[in-house]
Design an enzyme around this catalytic site. Structure first.
Site, PDB file in Angstrom:
ATOM      1  N   GLY A   6      36.757  28.077  34.683  1.00 27.62           N
ATOM      2  CA  GLY A   6      36.903  28.494  33.294  1.00 27.62           C
ATOM      3  C   GLY A   6      38.201  29.241  33.070  1.00 27.62           C
ATOM      4  CE  LYS A  21      38.096  38.094  36.019  1.00 28.11           C
ATOM      5  NZ  LYS A  21      37.806  39.364  35.294  1.00 28.11           N
ATOM      6  CG  ASP A  73      34.730  41.963  26.483  1.00 28.60           C
ATOM      7  OD1 ASP A  73      34.386  41.676  25.328  1.00 28.60           O
ATOM      8  OD2 ASP A  73      35.440  41.226  27.182  1.00 28.60           O
TER       9      ASP A  73
END
Length: 661
Positions: A354, A375, A472
């Site tokens: 993603g 990441k 978040d």
């Protein structure tokens, strides 16, 4: 006055003095006047005060009989529930003295409907919500002089300490005769002995007692590693160790297992130290020569990386844990770029999972076969560098079933890499916003996901060493493992709050539209109630199968929150539920979750429940839910903040807010 009368009077005075003050520790270890429940700033009404006074009197008089007691006084809404626990080595008089002092201190210090206090020899708790038989861990550590790092061999000391604590914990939890209290001692060296004590409240199950203690051991490691003593307090369990005997019970004498192979000769130790040192010196010299030949020209990005490494290496820069431990910790290893490149097939597109606001995520497989998610932060993004630093120093030591685990990191050349455990079922948004995948999941799975998110937030807000605000929370930041267990991820914008800090104002509003609370979006004001708001939005999205961020395009309502509120007021809440859930779902449970979601998104943060109360409501206890008040209906125009185009607006900034009236 005759002798007998004089003796009786002296005896009465002595008993009065004994019962008036605690025999040990006149000051409490810790006092929490909110105890994790939402309270009002208004003065307590007289009926509640009367019930509370009567409750504390009962705890004082009855607890000394067995060392533990809980009871409830009054009728709702002024009904109060209370509990007292005395340390297992106290006698009846000492127990009564401590409980009485604790009750008096609560009345003096707390003007709230829920509170808890810990003394050395007892703890007393009361609340408007029934908490009996519920294990909710909320670890608090006690700052003391003995928590300086004074042990010469900390690794070995910690091994011996954990050996002691785990042994007496099993004894406390599963030996019924111990009444969930155990002490023990073990030799650390020829001169020094470690003394340990563990205790649980007797209203919880054996497995819950052991679970509570195991969580406390994690906090003990974080606050008191290699210290001469340490204390962790929680609602349902307490842990303490010292290098002196601090209890009156006869502790279990343990012997730490050793093997003959562990006894090295002096020349072997010297050789083992000398050879690696020489090798390291040669390697450093070679690197210096190589860098000088290369020219040593660094660009701005490399300087930023070097500054980051220097900051991580400075213990003063990190409040949560010493960075020197972090840099070499086995819990968070540094991985070479070559290893990560090989694991991800050089960041091949076929391994890409993603795209986020700060970079891309790739699947990888380490040489030992372990699957990971990498990441890869943006190479030229300062925000990416800040997120990288924040995530390392913030969650490296956090361990919870409902938080995704950071297993490693790397920084080399222009690469900034965070390595996580791999989540085969991707993120929650793939599940709830995909019509085909929704048909494959039943309500029980959704309900467990909601509960998992709630437990993860509770850990961040109340149970970890520090109060942490995620800022978040959204479906794309909730990952699902192979058993569909929810795990909160992406702590790049999370913030640590101080012990007595409840709110914070920032000039830079960063988050995701549709999940930000109104006070944060409009005023930059955030707190634990900001996360509660985001959690409420997620509940509504799970139940309806619709996104809040795009719902304003319809003619039904300005957004999903307004739509849910309108149907609730009209008594048409069943119309809000996804028809797929209506077929095989206990509708009462879904409606209850909808009710909880509406409570979480109320406009005033004070009206929103805390996560501990949310878990009580999700637990199915027969509690009447308060009627929700209206949520804030707001829309906004979004402006990107220095990031590549992506379908995941994880770092957007509010440009303008319009409140419809």
């Amino acid at each position: 006055m005759d002798k007998n009368a004089l003796s009786a009077m002296l005896l009465f005075i002595i008993i009065f003095l004994v019962l008036s003050t605690p025999s040990k520790g006149s000051d409490p270890f810790y006092t929490d006047c909110s105890n994790g429940t939402s309270t009002s700033n208004d003065s307590l009404d007289s009926l509640f005060e009367n019930n509370l006074n009567l409750l504390l009197e009962n705890l004082t008089s009855i607890t000394p009989l067995t060392g533990f007691y809980n009871t409830s006084i009054g009728e709702n809404p002024d009904r109060v529930h209370g509990q007292a626990l005395c340390r297992g080595d106290t006698n009846a008089i000492t127990c009564q003295t401590c409980v009485k002092a604790a009750g008096q201190r609560l009345l003096e210090a707390c003007n709230s409907r829920s509170a808890i206090i810990w003394y050395e020899l007892c703890q007393v708790r009361y609340s408007i919500q029934s908490f009996f038989s519920m294990q909710v861990y909320t670890g608090k550590y006690v700052d003391r002089e003995t928590q300086g790092k004074n042990i010469s061999n900390p690794d070995h000391f910690n091994e011996v300490l954990m050996y002691l604590l785990r042994n007496i914990s099993n004894e406390a939890a599963y030996d019924a005769s111990k009444l969930m209290f155990a002490t023990g001692e073990v030799k650390f060296s020829q001169e020094e002995t470690i003394y340990g004590l563990v205790q649980c409240t007797r209203d919880i199950k054996e497995a819950d007692c052991l679970s509570c203690l195991n969580q406390a051991f994690g906090d003990l490691h974080g606050c008191c590693y290699a210290s001469q003593g340490g204390i962790i307090l929680s609602r349902n369990c307490n842990v303490r160790y010292e290098l002196y005997s601090f209890y009156d019970a006869s502790g279990n004498l343990l012997t730490y297992p050793t093997s003959k192979g562990d006894k090295w000769q002096g020349w072997m130790i010297a050789l083992a130290v000398t050879i690696p040192t020489l090798v390291l010196m040669v390697l450093i010299g070679s690197c210096v020569v190589y860098q000088r030949q290369k020219g040593g020209q660094e660009d701005d990005e490399k300087k930023s990386q070097l500054a980051l490494l220097q900051e991580l290496a400075s213990p003063k820069a990190i409040s949560m844990t010493q960075a020197s431990e972090l840099m070499s910790s086995e819990e968070l290893p540094f991985l070479d770029l070559s290893i990560i490149r090989a694991a991800t097939d050089n960041f091949a597109d076929t391994n890409k999972l993603g795209q986020g606001g700060f970079g891309s995520v790739y699947k990888g497989v380490l040489p030992d076969g372990k699957e990971i998610a990498v990441k890869r932060l943006s190479r030229k993004s300062w925000q990416g560098l800040e997120e990288f630093k924040n995530e390392i120093i913030l969650i490296a030591k956090l361990q919870h079933r409902n938080l995704v685990r950071l297993v490693g990191w790397g920084i080399e050349e222009e690469e900034k890499l965070l390595i996580y455990e791999f989540m085969p079922n991707k993120s929650l948004d793939f599940l709830i916003f995909d019509s085909e995948r929704r048909t494959q999941v039943d309500w029980k799975t959704y309900f467990n996901i909601i509960g998992g998110i709630a437990r993860g937030l509770l850990y961040l807000h109340e149970d970890s060493r520090f109060k942490i605000i995620h800022r978040d929370l959204k479906p794309s930041n909730v990952l699902l493992d192979h058993e569909m267990v929810a795990k909160i991820s992406d702590f790049g914008m999370a913030r640590i709050f101080g012990e007595n800090q409840n709110t914070y104002i920032t000039r830079r509003v960063a988050g995701t539209f549709g999940y930000m609370s109104p006070e944060y979006a409009m005023e930059g004001l955030f707190s634990i109630k900001s996360d509660v708001f985001s959690f409420g939005v997620i509940i509504l999205e799970i139940i309806s199968g619709k996104k809040n961020s795009g719902f304003y395009l319809t003619e039904l309502a300005p957004n999903l929150l307004a739509y849910a509120w309108r149907l609730w007021n009209e008594g048409k809440e069943l119309e809000f539920i996804d028809p797929l859930l209506m077929e095989t779902t206990p509708i009462e449970e879904v409606v209850r979750c909808l009710h909880i979601g509406l409570l979480c998104i109320q406009e005033d943060p004070e009206d929103r429940p805390t996560m501990s109360f949310v878990l009580v409501l999700l637990g199915g206890e027969p509690i009447d839910l308060p009627e929700p008040k209206p949520p804030a209906f707001f829309t906004s125009k979004m402006v990107s903040v220095n990031r590549p185009l992506t379908t995941d607006p994880s770092v957007d900034q509010i440009d303008s807010i319009i409140l419809p009236r």
